[in-house]
Design a protein around this motif. Structure first.
Motif, mmCIF file in Angstrom:
data_model
loop_
_atom_site.group_PDB
_atom_site.id
_atom_site.type_symbol
_atom_site.label_atom_id
_atom_site.label_comp_id
_atom_site.label_asym_id
_atom_site.label_seq_id
_atom_site.Cartn_x
_atom_site.Cartn_y
_atom_site.Cartn_z
ATOM 1 N N ALA A 304 40.455 46.627 45.343
ATOM 2 C CA ALA A 304 39.622 45.449 45.109
ATOM 3 C C ALA A 304 39.302 44.814 46.458
ATOM 4 O O ALA A 304 39.981 45.053 47.456
ATOM 5 C CB ALA A 304 40.314 44.453 44.195
ATOM 6 N N ASP A 305 38.301 43.967 46.495
ATOM 7 C CA ASP A 305 37.765 43.398 47.724
ATOM 8 C C ASP A 305 38.824 42.627 48.513
ATOM 9 O O ASP A 305 39.569 41.819 47.971
ATOM 10 C CB ASP A 305 36.598 42.470 47.373
ATOM 11 N N ASN A 306 38.840 42.879 49.847
ATOM 12 C CA ASN A 306 39.734 42.175 50.771
ATOM 13 C C ASN A 306 41.191 42.187 50.304
ATOM 14 O O ASN A 306 41.881 41.169 50.332
ATOM 15 C CB ASN A 306 39.267 40.725 50.980
ATOM 16 N N SER A 307 41.644 43.354 49.917
ATOM 17 C CA SER A 307 43.031 43.451 49.468
ATOM 18 C C SER A 307 43.981 43.451 50.658
ATOM 19 O O SER A 307 43.638 43.886 51.757
ATOM 20 C CB SER A 307 43.227 44.712 48.621
ATOM 21 N N ALA A 313 40.890 39.438 46.920
ATOM 22 C CA ALA A 313 40.022 38.269 46.876
ATOM 23 C C ALA A 313 39.935 37.650 45.491
ATOM 24 O O ALA A 313 39.748 36.449 45.368
ATOM 25 C CB ALA A 313 38.622 38.645 47.371
ATOM 26 N N ASP A 314 40.090 38.456 44.437
ATOM 27 C CA ASP A 314 39.894 37.875 43.108
ATOM 28 C C ASP A 314 40.986 38.215 42.100
ATOM 29 O O ASP A 314 40.810 38.009 40.904
ATOM 30 C CB ASP A 314 38.525 38.256 42.541
ATOM 31 N N SER A 315 42.118 38.746 42.546
ATOM 32 C CA SER A 315 43.241 38.903 41.623
ATOM 33 C C SER A 315 44.540 38.905 42.416
ATOM 34 O O SER A 315 44.762 39.769 43.258
ATOM 35 C CB SER A 315 43.118 40.187 40.799
ATOM 36 N N ASP A 382 49.418 41.672 56.405
ATOM 37 C CA ASP A 382 49.605 40.260 56.084
ATOM 38 C C ASP A 382 48.307 39.678 55.545
ATOM 39 O O ASP A 382 47.227 40.273 55.692
ATOM 40 C CB ASP A 382 50.053 39.499 57.326
ATOM 41 N N ILE A 383 48.398 38.500 54.973
ATOM 42 C CA ILE A 383 47.272 37.908 54.259
ATOM 43 C C ILE A 383 45.995 37.910 55.089
ATOM 44 O O ILE A 383 45.999 37.643 56.292
ATOM 45 C CB ILE A 383 47.602 36.473 53.796
#
Length: 611
Positions: A304-307, A313-315, A382-383
């Motif tokens: 998923a995006d920007n994991s 990004a969205d979960s 990391d994040i």
């Protein structure tokens, strides 16, 4: 629909004598959870249940997925037979992750419905597939290697085998067939082995330059995968490297060009399998994977995006639950499903059976080069910037931030040092995101290495302090083209005009189809305005181009590395219309782009020397 009884009895005797060999030969059952019995397919258990007519166990996953009831294990049900009603090799063949004496072979073998009916075949019956591998294109003579394996519904009917005992640096041809009807065959695939690690650099690839085509970011709904077809048909590339975003989890609207994606935003094993299935229907992609072998990496959109290591990004996994996610699934569940589907569909090795997420690995290709493949996305990152928080702006330069994770970071430094110690000429690092600092109007992409500045500094420090030469970093993800010398950002000892002070080179490529980071559908003239500003502001950046979709090709010998970029003229329909946009040279021992950069002229984009 089944084999003759005598054949079956004979087969059962073989199965009893050799335990799970036909299951274990198919690596899709064992990967990527082989050392995690609570997650993996226990092939001994499957075998025992298969032979004792046990009924199919149904265990729901932690989220609803009707397609895959046996997420934590499966069996062949109560039939003692193998399928003999015919099979369809629905997605051609592929190969990947070669070594000097072995290579992975892949196909998908789906049972055909009974003639004249729409009835689904019995999903509890295993499929038996054989393969043969030859040195002749017409498959004549005795096979060099051959074997048999089972596949089933449990692994989406995928087959992933390792052909072994092969000769180094040799081209091979292979084909799969139905065990019960050898006249049912797959297309013929082409593959090859690597040169042995001690092969002299000038003898690798039979003395010819080794060519590597590099791709990233192929979004189905954004366009046709013409870059794959152009590379397969119009170049002599020996190796295809994909740096990630092989699929996208999102939907979007490709209906206007006949590229509407199926399903929904990806969340379950069924979703990820369906998307991989649909991507492999593209003619250019199928041509590419059939005629060359691949080295694959996962980027963020394979999940998923920007994991990052604990979310996307969205979960994200939260104490409040995950119902807010558009997918309706928690990140851990999505990642588990995505990783399993990826290993089923990709001819990629499992590096460490104890570590299901590890895809970072190294390939020694004679003394010519080490191809080092990293995971800067899924492993221990990391994040990152996930749009709705801005904390990364304040922590991007923190010393304890890691893009690679401590284990992978140490492994990278050890691998680079060992490559130098074994006298390999080149060190090619395949990874997903832009390494060089890129600034535009005080803004940085914090989802790239610019969001992990101390980690980047540590990599450069290792190269400088240990005098490791001829390092070339490959990057994708940004949907634009960038070529840079490698140096510490803002280091006054680096001379942008001459390249003096650099320690290597970065080649970053645009997307196969995904929209430009300069603006989706941006025209060349408008993209060049942005490129002029970028190459003017960023000292290391020597070329920028943001309009064309495409790929780049490396041609490597003991003296020189050449990089040629290609742009596709139109991706709104299937075609093979492309052209070279720029050509760059790196000479052994110089650790910089040769001057004049790109010979002083390019077919698209902007050179720093032209300002």
């Amino acid at each position: 629909m089944y084999l003759h009884q005598l054949f079956v009895l004979g087969l059962l005797q073989v199965l009893g004598a050799h335990a799970t060999q036909f299951l274990d030969r198919n690596l899709a059952y064992r990967s990527p959870f082989a050392e995690h019995p609570q997650l993996s397919h226990n092939t001994q258990e499957i075998q025992n249940r298969y032979l004792t007519h046990a009924r199919r166990q149904v265990t729901d996953a932690s989220f609803k997925d009707d397609h895959y009831p046996t997420f934590y294990g499966g069996e062949f049900g109560n039939s003692p037979f193998i399928w003999s009603g015919g099979i369809n090799f629905t997605h051609s063949v592929a190969s990947g992750d070669p070594l000097d004496t072995s290579v992975l072979l892949w196909t998908r073998a789906v049972p055909i419905s009974p003639a004249g009916t729409s009835e689904l075949p019995d999903q509890s019956v295993p499929i038996c597939v054989s393969y043969k591998l030859f040195t002749s294109a017409n498959l004549s003579g005795r096979p060099i290697d051959s074997g048999t394996a089972f596949t089933s519904y449990d692994v989406d009917f995928t087959v992933k085998l390792e052909a072994t005992s092969l000769k180094p640096d040799t081209k091979y041809f292979f084909q799969f067939s139905d065990c019960t009807n050898p006249s049912l065959v797959s297309p013929i695939g082409t593959t090859r082995t690597l040169a042995s690690p001690n092969t002299p650099a000038r003898s690798v690839n039979k003395g010819k330059p080794l060519s590597i085509a590099v791709f990233s970011c192929s979004q189905f709904q954004a366009g046709w995968f013409n870059a794959y077809g152009f590379a397969a048909h119009n170049t002599t590339a020996d190796i295809f490297v994909h740096l990630g975003d092989y699929i996208y989890e999102s939907l979007g609207n490709g209906a206007r060009i006949g590229r509407q994606v199926l399903g929904r935003e990806l969340a379950t094993i069924r979703d990820y399998r369906q998307r991989l299935n649909q991507y492999r229907t593209d003619t250019s992609l199928r041509a590419l994977i059939r005629c060359r072998y691949l080295f694959e990496l996962r980027d963020d959109h394979e999940v998923a995006d920007n994991s990052w290591k604990a979310g996307t990004a969205d979960s994200n996994d939260t104490a409040a639950g995950c119902a807010f996610s558009p997918s309706g699934a928690c990140f851990t569940d999505r990642k588990l499903a995505a990783v399993r589907a990826y290993h089923e569909w990709m001819p990629i090795r499992q590096v460490d059976l104890r570590d299901k997420l590890r895809i970072w690995r190294n390939f020694q290709i004679g003394k010519l080069l080490d191809l080092t493949m990293l995971d800067t996305r899924q492993y221990e990152r990391d994040i990152t910037d996930v749009y709705y928080n801005t904390v990364v702006n304040t922590i991007a330069a923190f010393n304890n931030r890691s893009l690679l994770g401590a284990t992978q970071e140490k492994w990278l430094y050890d691998t680079l040092s060992k490559s130098k110690a074994r006298n390999a000429v080149w060190r090619i690092i395949g990874q997903q995101i832009i390494f060089t600092q890129l600034q535009l109007r005080e803004s940085f992409n914090l989802d790239a290495w610019d969001g992990y500045r101390a980690n980047r500094a540590r990599v450069l420090d290792h190269l400088y302090k240990n005098k490791i030469s001829n390092t070339v970093i490959l990057a994708g993800d940004s949907h634009a083209n960038w070529v840079s010398d490698l140096a510490h950002p803002n280091d006054t000892s680096y001379n942008p005009a001459t390249g003096a002070g650099a320690i290597g080179v970065e080649f970053a490529g645009t997307a196969v189809t995904s929209g430009s980071s300069f603006g989706s559908g941006i025209l060349p003239a408008d993209a060049d305005k942005m490129s002029r500003e970028l190459v003017g502001v960023n000292a290391d950046l020597q070329w920028s181009e943001g309009s064309f979709r495409g790929f780049f090709l490396l041609s490597i010998d003991a003296d020189t590395l050449n990089a040629t970029y290609y742009g596709m003229r139109n991706i709104s329909f299937a075609n093979l219309e492309g052209f070279p946009t720029a050509h760059f040279v790196v000479k052994n021992g110089e650790n910089k782009l040769s001057r004049p950069v790109a010979g002083g002229t390019v077919g698209a984009g902007v050179l720093k020397s032209s300002l």
